[in-house]
Design an enzyme around this catalytic site. Structure first.
Site: not given
Length: 474
Positions: A178, A372
């Site tokens: 991320e 995810e």
């Protein structure tokens, strides 16, 4: 159904949220090890302490779910579900305790050797995140993390050590988790900016150095093993204008560019996009970017693009003044009256995943993975020990249907690793009660419990999904 025969079904975790053993066998402390637990009910996130005080506070990462000592048991459960791939991260400070050593910690390297061997015993492919919010604490304390260019070299040494050690055991790599958290004020700590107040220029300079570190790793990895597939990973926050009012549409475009597209453009296309250059000019952000940097970014572009997708949000021109806001992973927004929200206020939007997959693929046209995706929820253990998490099954079923439609649209989607395939501590608050897993772990928010594992109803459901390559979703 459209899923290709070699589709990579699996699950995802992160070392700092599951391994524990925070100071075992030579491991140093990471920034995550300095976070004590927050609380959803109190509305608090994890609190970062410069000095760890275990006598006074509970630090969830110190024990996690004790995956370090139980990985064989956990991997056997993953294999029972039929995993083709397991996304995990390596704890940087388990390999280089302070981050700046010249020689790695052999005990840490051997741990992951053993873990990869265990995965291969069951035919499970490792998908390894090199840095997942686990910067060695000392790199932040001594160097201000990635604000100092020396940290680029420390990361390159770390990544190269992994590539050389595991070149015959790992094919799929992700450089940073991320990475676009670095664009936000609350993301500074992740890149090691925690010693003082930092300017926006310093924030983006540190992010630039992260881009360079990633590019160096890609170049080094491909030299060590040309068969490596090295990707990026972003938190994708799907945004819709709250209304068709032009001001809402424009604000949505501006935020989407900066939060979702910027980091992808740098890592996939190898260049800073025009809109960020203009943003820097307007906000007097002056970065040190050399011609050599620009050449490196071009050379070190990634092979594939991965992202997290949990929810979508709405954007309005007057976002800061709205009272109807909702929560989110990276970034919240305005509530969408057409969607339901999770217990943590994240708006569930399966159709948004299809939209997002098409949006990303049309921009980059490289292979994609959803690494995810999942539903954080409260789970109830029945008297007979069962956990009937039909709400989680319903969440995954709807999202898998939309992934299938995206593949039918022409998107090159190669894998899916739902988040927290086994219950682990929350990255946002450090809670255990926010559960994502197919596997239940007996642990509470205060760190009490047996740590025993048990299969939820969703475990058996996902087992059928994998066995039928996405055909049986009932």
């Amino acid at each position: 159904m459209s899923f290709p025969k070699n589709f990579l079904w699996g699950g995802a975790t992160a070392a700092n949220q599951c391994e524990g053993a925070w100071n075992v066998a030579g491991k140093g402390d990471s920034i995550s090890d300095h976070n004590r637990a927050g609380s959803r009910t109190a509305g608090t996130r994890r609190t970062f302490d410069l000095v760890i005080d275990e006598e006074k506070y509970y630090y969830p990462s110190h024990t996690g779910i004790d995956h370090y000592h139980r990985y064989q048991e956990d991997i056997a459960l993953f294999a029972e579900m039929g995993f083709k791939v397991y996304r995990l991260s390596i704890a940087w400070s388990r390999i280089f305790p302070n981050g700046d050593e010249e020689t790695p910690n052999e005990s840490g390297l051997q741990f992951y050797d053993d873990l990869f061997d265990e995965l291969h015993k069951y035919g499970i492919e490792p998908l390894v995140t090199i840095s997942h919010f686990e910067l060695p604490f000392q790199l932040g304390k001594r160097y201000d993390g990635f604000l100092d260019q020396r940290t680029i070299a420390f990361y390159e040494r770390y990544a190269t050590t992994l590539f050389e050690r595991y070149q015959d055991k790992v094919k799929y790599w992700l450089t940073f988790n991320e990475i676009n958290f670095g664009t936000l004020e609350h993301g500074k700590q992740i890149n090691g900016l925690f010693n003082r107040e930092y300017t926006e220029t310093e924030q983006y300079q540190a992010l630039h150095n992260v881009f360079l570190a990633s590019a160096r790793a890609v170049v080094a990895g491909h030299k060590i093993n040309p068969e490596f597939k090295i990707g990026c990973m972003l938190a994708y926050i799907t945004m819709y204008p709250k209304t068709c009012r032009p001001e809402d549409v424009l604000r949505t475009q501006q935020l989407n560019d900066r939060l979702n597209y910027f980091c992808g453009d740098v890592q996939v296309k190898g260049t800073y996009p025009y809109y960020m250059k203009r943003y820097f000019e307007k906000n007097d952000i002056q970065l040190e970017i050399t011609e050599e940097d620009q050449a490196l970014l071009k050379e070190g572009t990634v092979d594939y693009y991965t992202f997290s997708y949990y929810m979508s949000t709405c954007i309005a021109a007057n976002l800061e003044d709205r009272e109807d806001t909702t929560g989110g992973n990276l970034f919240g927004g305005v509530a969408n009256e057409y969607l339901k929200a999770s217990d943590w206020g994240w708006q569930v939007d399966p159709v948004g995943l299809r939209y997002t997959l098409n949006q990303i693929y049309s921009r980059y046209e490289v292979p994609l993975m959803v690494v995810e995706n999942g539903l954080g929820a409260f789970d109830q253990v029945e008297e007979d020990g069962t956990i009937k998490d039909d709400y989680r099954i319903d969440y995954f079923r709807q999202h898998i249907v939309e992934m299938d439609k995206a593949i039918d649209d022409g998107v090159d989607l190669i894998g899916y690793t739902p988040w927290g395939c086994i219950d682990l501590i929350s990255a946002g608050t450090g809670e255990m009660s926010k559960r994502y897993g197919f596997i239940y772990v007996d642990r509470d928010d205060e760190g009490h419990g047996t740590l025993n594992r048990s299969r939820k109803k969703s475990f058996y459901w996902y087992q059928k999904v994998i066995e039928t390559n996405g055909e049986n979703l009932s």
